[in-house]
Design an enzyme around this catalytic site. Structure first.
Site, short mmCIF file in Angstrom:
data_model
loop_
_atom_site.label_atom_id
_atom_site.label_comp_id
_atom_site.label_asym_id
_atom_site.label_seq_id
_atom_site.Cartn_x
_atom_site.Cartn_y
_atom_site.Cartn_z
N CYS A 6 0.81 -1.22 0.00
CA CYS A 6 0.00 0.00 0.00
C CYS A 6 0.84 1.27 0.00
O CYS A 6 0.33 2.36 -0.26
CB CYS A 6 -0.95 0.00 1.19
SG CYS A 6 -2.10 -1.41 1.20
N HIS A 15 -2.74 7.05 3.06
CA HIS A 15 -3.21 5.79 2.51
C HIS A 15 -4.67 5.59 2.92
O HIS A 15 -5.02 5.76 4.09
CB HIS A 15 -2.34 4.65 3.02
CG HIS A 15 -2.91 3.29 2.77
ND1 HIS A 15 -3.51 2.94 1.58
CD2 HIS A 15 -2.97 2.19 3.57
CE1 HIS A 15 -3.91 1.69 1.65
NE2 HIS A 15 -3.60 1.21 2.85
N ASN A 70 -10.41 0.29 0.46
CA ASN A 70 -8.95 0.33 0.47
C ASN A 70 -8.46 -0.15 -0.89
O ASN A 70 -8.55 -1.34 -1.21
CB ASN A 70 -8.44 -0.58 1.59
CG ASN A 70 -6.92 -0.62 1.69
OD1 ASN A 70 -6.21 -0.24 0.75
ND2 ASN A 70 -6.42 -1.10 2.82
#
Length: 323
Positions: free
Chosen positions: A114, A254, A284
């Site tokens: 990520c 993030h 996500n």
């Protein structure tokens, strides 16, 4: 002559298929109320049929060309950050190169989970500053849905598919320099987050066939890391750059979980209005989340923004940009 890096275009893309919390609740023991309370996520998008990671990345690459006015043959380098590539080889970036006809570019993938976009942006910045490369694409693209275990409610409800990216160009004008400072770190840990692990052979047999494991994360450990270690890195970078958190126009984190972003905002004593977020709509999207959030506010950016991402590795990185 000193060469600097300017960011001249950004883009983002999500597949059409929308998946709601209620739909996921028909597949596993969960519900909309729990998902929203714990993650802030309402919907996410899934790539279906033939729309793989390279296709999402190609959509962003086309946007970058259109916005910048460049031809595909003007591109020198394409970096794709992903942990959900079309294949182990060839690199997804090579497929993007072919799709857009960037015949003069070389291309490769990066895997930093990520944190991919911050790692990719920092890497591309070095290529540009070398003076050898004028136009570089950094694209983060993920089809997380294809790596999910849909019986694992601790992971599957979080993730969606998407892509985002930026075009970096060389400039000799220091006033146009957009990338001010960076800090990249890793804390080696193979257990907190992992995906796609391939086991070595136990015996030589005709029945052997490669298999990979589904995505796994220890949610509690990730939350603890993201809300303690990561803000410390952010503060360190800002102190080194001589910038107070309150001077930032945006903090682009993030897009792991809305609750994590809220915690980081509280840690830095900043309002949530300074934190662009898309996790409610897109879930996500792994390395693509920061790139997509940046694309949503890039045209409005008139000051400083801190980009921060964290993920498997454990990898975490922050980049300070100024426009």
């Amino acid at each position: 002559m000193t060469v600097y890096t300017k960011i001249t275009a950004t883009g983002q893309y999500v597949p059409e298929r929308v998946v709601t919390n209620d739909e996921l609740a028909t597949l596993m023991d969960t519900n909309d109320e729990w998902i929203q309370a714990h993650t802030g996520i309402v919907t996410r998008h899934y790539a279906m049929d033939q729309e793989n990671t390279s296709m999402l990345a190609t959509q962003v690459a086309q946007q970058l060309l259109t916005k910048s006015g460049l031809r595909a043959t003007d591109i020198d380098l394409i970096i794709v950050t992903t942990i959900t590539p079309d294949a182990l080889t060839p690199a997804t970036a090579c497929l993007v190169q072919a799709n857009i006809g960037a015949d003069n570019a070389f291309a490769f993938d990066m895997s930093a989970a990520c944190a991919g976009f911050t790692f990719g942006l920092a890497t591309a910045d070095k290529f540009v500053r070398s003076g050898q490369y004028q136009n570089v694409m950094v694209i983060s693209a993920e089809v997380n849905s294809k790596m999910m275990d849909f019986q694992d409610r601790t992971a599957a409800v979080f993730f969606g598919d998407g892509a985002g990216g930026a075009l970096l160009q060389a400039t000799t004008d220091p006033a146009e320099n957009n990338i001010i400072a960076e800090k990249l770190q890793t804390k080696g840990d193979a257990q907190v987050i992992h995906s796609g692990r391939v086991q070595p052979l136990k015996t030589v047999a005709a029945t052997n066939y490669p298999q990979t494991d589904a995505f796994y994360q220890s949610g509690r450990d990730v939350f603890q890391f993201a809300t303690t270690v990561v803000p410390e890195q952010m503060r360190t970078l800002l102190q080194t750059a001589g910038i107070a958190p309150a001077e930032l126009q945006y903090v682009i984190c993030h897009q792991a979980n809305l609750r994590i972003i809220e915690k980081i905002a509280a840690n830095l004593d900043l309002p949530m209005t300074a934190f662009p977020h898309n996790v409610e709509r897109f879930g996500n999207t792994s390395s693509a989340g920061v790139a997509m959030a940046l694309a949503s506010v890039f045209d409005d950016l008139t000051g400083s923004a801190l980009l921060t991402a964290f993920g498997g590795g454990l990898a975490y990185g922050s980049i300070l940009i100024k426009k």
